[in-house]
Design a protein around this motif. Sequence first.
Motif, short mmCIF file in Angstrom:
data_model
loop_
_atom_site.label_atom_id
_atom_site.label_comp_id
_atom_site.label_asym_id
_atom_site.label_seq_id
_atom_site.Cartn_x
_atom_site.Cartn_y
_atom_site.Cartn_z
N LYS A 92 1.11 -0.97 -0.24
CA LYS A 92 0.40 0.04 0.06
C LYS A 92 0.90 0.71 -0.12
N PRO A 93 0.44 2.07 -0.65
CA PRO A 93 1.76 3.31 -0.94
C PRO A 93 1.03 4.30 0.36
N ASN A 94 1.92 5.41 0.49
CA ASN A 94 1.67 5.95 1.93
C ASN A 94 0.77 7.23 1.54
N LEU A 95 1.33 7.43 0.34
CA LEU A 95 0.10 9.22 -0.72
C LEU A 95 -0.59 8.92 -0.94
N PHE A 96 -0.27 8.49 -2.22
CA PHE A 96 -1.26 8.09 -3.74
C PHE A 96 -1.01 6.63 -4.68
N PHE A 97 -1.82 6.35 -5.57
CA PHE A 97 -1.40 5.80 -6.92
C PHE A 97 -1.33 6.58 -8.03
N GLY A 98 -0.22 6.81 -8.87
CA GLY A 98 -0.20 7.65 -10.07
C GLY A 98 -0.22 6.77 -10.85
N VAL A 99 -1.43 7.57 -11.83
CA VAL A 99 -2.02 5.81 -13.16
C VAL A 99 -2.34 6.66 -14.37
N THR A 100 -1.59 6.31 -15.12
CA THR A 100 -1.00 6.34 -16.76
C THR A 100 -1.22 5.49 -17.97
N ALA A 101 -1.43 5.94 -19.01
CA ALA A 101 -1.63 4.28 -20.19
C ALA A 101 -0.53 4.50 -20.74
N GLY A 102 0.69 5.31 -20.54
CA GLY A 102 1.86 5.45 -21.15
C GLY A 102 2.43 7.06 -21.57
N ASN A 103 3.50 6.16 -22.55
CA ASN A 103 3.92 7.15 -23.58
C ASN A 103 2.60 7.60 -24.46
N ALA A 129 2.44 -7.18 -28.80
CA ALA A 129 0.50 -6.74 -28.53
C ALA A 129 0.29 -7.18 -27.34
N GLY A 130 -1.17 -6.56 -26.82
CA GLY A 130 -1.43 -6.84 -25.87
C GLY A 130 -0.92 -6.63 -24.36
N LYS A 131 -0.42 -6.35 -23.92
CA LYS A 131 0.23 -6.00 -22.39
C LYS A 131 -0.42 -5.09 -22.27
N ARG A 132 -1.11 -4.52 -22.68
CA ARG A 132 -2.39 -2.99 -21.73
C ARG A 132 -3.81 -3.45 -22.46
N PRO A 133 -4.50 -3.17 -21.02
CA PRO A 133 -5.85 -2.79 -21.89
C PRO A 133 -6.34 -1.69 -22.72
N ASP A 134 -7.24 -1.42 -23.22
CA ASP A 134 -7.73 -0.60 -24.22
C ASP A 134 -8.61 0.34 -22.84
N ARG A 135 -8.58 1.37 -23.31
CA ARG A 135 -8.63 2.75 -22.30
C ARG A 135 -8.25 2.09 -20.45
N ALA A 136 -6.66 1.25 -20.54
CA ALA A 136 -5.95 1.80 -19.51
C ALA A 136 -6.51 2.30 -17.68
N VAL A 137 -6.51 4.23 -18.64
CA VAL A 137 -6.99 4.34 -17.20
C VAL A 137 -7.50 4.31 -16.63
N LEU A 138 -8.92 3.65 -17.13
CA LEU A 138 -10.14 3.41 -16.45
C LEU A 138 -10.00 1.88 -16.22
N ILE A 139 -9.04 1.36 -16.53
CA ILE A 139 -8.94 -0.13 -15.28
C ILE A 139 -8.06 0.38 -15.38
N TYR A 140 -6.77 0.26 -15.29
CA TYR A 140 -5.59 0.55 -14.07
C TYR A 140 -6.53 1.11 -11.83
N ALA A 141 -7.03 2.48 -12.72
CA ALA A 141 -7.76 2.93 -11.93
C ALA A 141 -8.50 2.16 -10.48
N GLN A 142 -9.63 1.51 -11.79
CA GLN A 142 -9.99 1.17 -11.25
C GLN A 142 -9.65 -0.85 -9.85
N ARG A 143 -8.54 -1.28 -10.21
CA ARG A 143 -8.15 -2.21 -9.60
C ARG A 143 -7.15 -1.93 -8.53
N CYS A 144 -6.22 -0.43 -8.73
CA CYS A 144 -6.27 0.51 -7.85
C CYS A 144 -6.90 0.58 -7.03
N ARG A 145 -8.31 0.97 -6.94
CA ARG A 145 -8.96 0.77 -6.22
C ARG A 145 -9.90 -0.41 -5.49
#
Length: 727
Positions: A92-103, A129-145
Amino acid sequence: MSLPLPTPLTAYRKYWAHRFGKAPFLPTSRAEMEVLGWDACDIIIVTGDAYVDHPSFGMAIIGRLLEDQGFRVGIIAQPDWQSADAFSVLGKPNLFFGVTAGNMDSMVNRYTSDKRIRSDDAYTPHGEAGKRPDRAVLIYAQRCREAFKEVPIVLGGIEASLRRIAHYDYWSDKVRRSILIDAKADILLYGNAERALVELAHQLAAGKAISDITDLRGTVFIRRGVPDGWTVIDSTSIDTPSATRIEAPINPYDEITPTPANITPESQTKPLTFQPISSRKTDRQKTAIRLPSFAKVSGDPVFYAHTSRLLHLESNPSNARVLIQEHGDRDIWVNPPPIPLTTAEMDYVFELPYARLPHPSYQGANIPAYEMIRFSIIITRGCFGGCTFCSITEHEGRIIQNRSEDSIIQEIETIRDTVTGFTGVISDLGGPTANMYRLHCKSKTIESACRRLSCVYPEICANLNTDHAPLIKLYRRARSLKGIKKIVISSGLRYDLAVESPEYVKELVTHHVGGYLKIAPEHTESAPLSKMMKPGMGTYDKFKRLFDKFSKEAGKEQYLIPYFIAAHPGTTDEDMLNLALWLKRNGFRADQVQAFLPSPMAMATAMYHTGKNPLKAVRRDSETVAIPKGIKARRLHKAFLRYHDPNNWILLRDALRRMGRADLIGNGKQHLIPNYQPAGTGELSEGIRKPTAFTTQHIRNAPNLPKKTPHAARSNPIGKGKPKGRK
């Protein structure tokens, strides 16, 4: 409007964890954390790219910057998004998760402009190919939550940045809500967000709740209601002057207009005076513009075009106001853009202790994007070109941010002395554009009040300093370094600026072209060019004359590679036919072409979706734009660019007959396509594609481009051999 000076990035008191020192690589596992002596991460960055510790990769810049501020930063790169397990590997991070789809935007990364799935991913080991989901920011944020419900989630990167308000989504063909709403995140940081990120991290470390952090430039947050002390300008209606009136922008070119009451013989003889900026009664820093709601822009294309225009007009950090957009029972607040980094701050960011290598866990696997940029150097950020199909300005800003010459030279020496495999060739000194280094407005007063969408269209602004001398000086100093054999300029050249400095063109052509130079006229016809905000072909012809002259003087046979876009808003079949005829007259055959890709937030995307022109005031009866939509129209426009491919001839013959141009069908030199069909051809819908090298965000605009080099005419004109001057 006067702006308070931001806190310099180097002026913050370091967080207590700085005592752990700098990591050789930011940790990606608990084992690495233990080696560093960490019991927890303060911040965890989740990214859709492989972790490459290099200043061309966003996660490395953000991670190293936060590390230098004293925070313990971990990286979760390309996690398995099927469950939350991969998002808890660092604890668990002490401050926050920073979420980005990448470059790159994850949708652009995965799909072509014709919505076909790509076969590779340049930012993944082995190009897999296929190592990141479509709309990666949405999916990553959901999993972090799911992993840690109470930990704040901060969105960033280009995918989030270009979706900060309600936006048209090309892939689903509908308007979607702000990504901040859909991701259920706490705050969104747009653009190159170093200032906002550092300030946010320190405020959270000091115990401030993320819900109370609402005053940071370059951020988007959710709020209910309007606090006391704010003035809100309602721009939620159109065609009703009283409802749509927005406070007139301060125009530094306007002179005070005398009224009949104050005209006297004396006043008529006095010199003209300029309206003082401070005369405005409204405090712009406490003024917000209410945009049409999500419900309105999703249901009415005209409101969408109107909103796009407002967003782009409020993009100058010196005069932009807060934007508010209703999403149901909540509002998103978009704070004004961040103050650009100073040269000292740019140097600081790019001189952080990057390993300049992929993380060791990849065991030396080839990461194509890294291979492309490992010997290249970023010297600028931002672009004031304002091309409507490009989102660089919306992401990085219009004001050019420059590194110092000494800092750039130091990085060249670092590459020379430390990077394995360096052969003496620097592959690029550039950025979003090759030749905007140290170009700027001549007047800070005018710059702070300016609301132009482009500094170079419809013509180069008289207040723009176009002196290329600092860039020439940099080139000369760089190539004089011991061990440097050649420096190639690979970033896209803004040739309308280059022709303002023939000395620069001579320097470039004589020393920094590897046989080929790419430039982007994008089209030949005035109608589509006006919707792109690109110069006419007269400027291209002027540059070509200089290019040919200086190549000949240098004793080199070198060629221009013109780039073109098919199916851009404002383009008709006749426009594409004229472009095809130009290509044939000039001896170009395009190996690879690219149809317009409507990326979120771009003004051309607003045209594509709405059929309206947001470059002008939008009304129900305002200018409409021709839009080549549908797979048939797009294929035809691409076929015109590849007129020489037999697989396109059946399609082109039918189109030419329909257009009344059957005179262009025949076997003579004056004809565009022959009247015969070679056996075994004509069955492919778009012709054969030859594989070419991909283009990274560092070279061109990632949100609008696939990994493979787009819309490039073959660099070798018909009938020519290999350039003799290429080394």
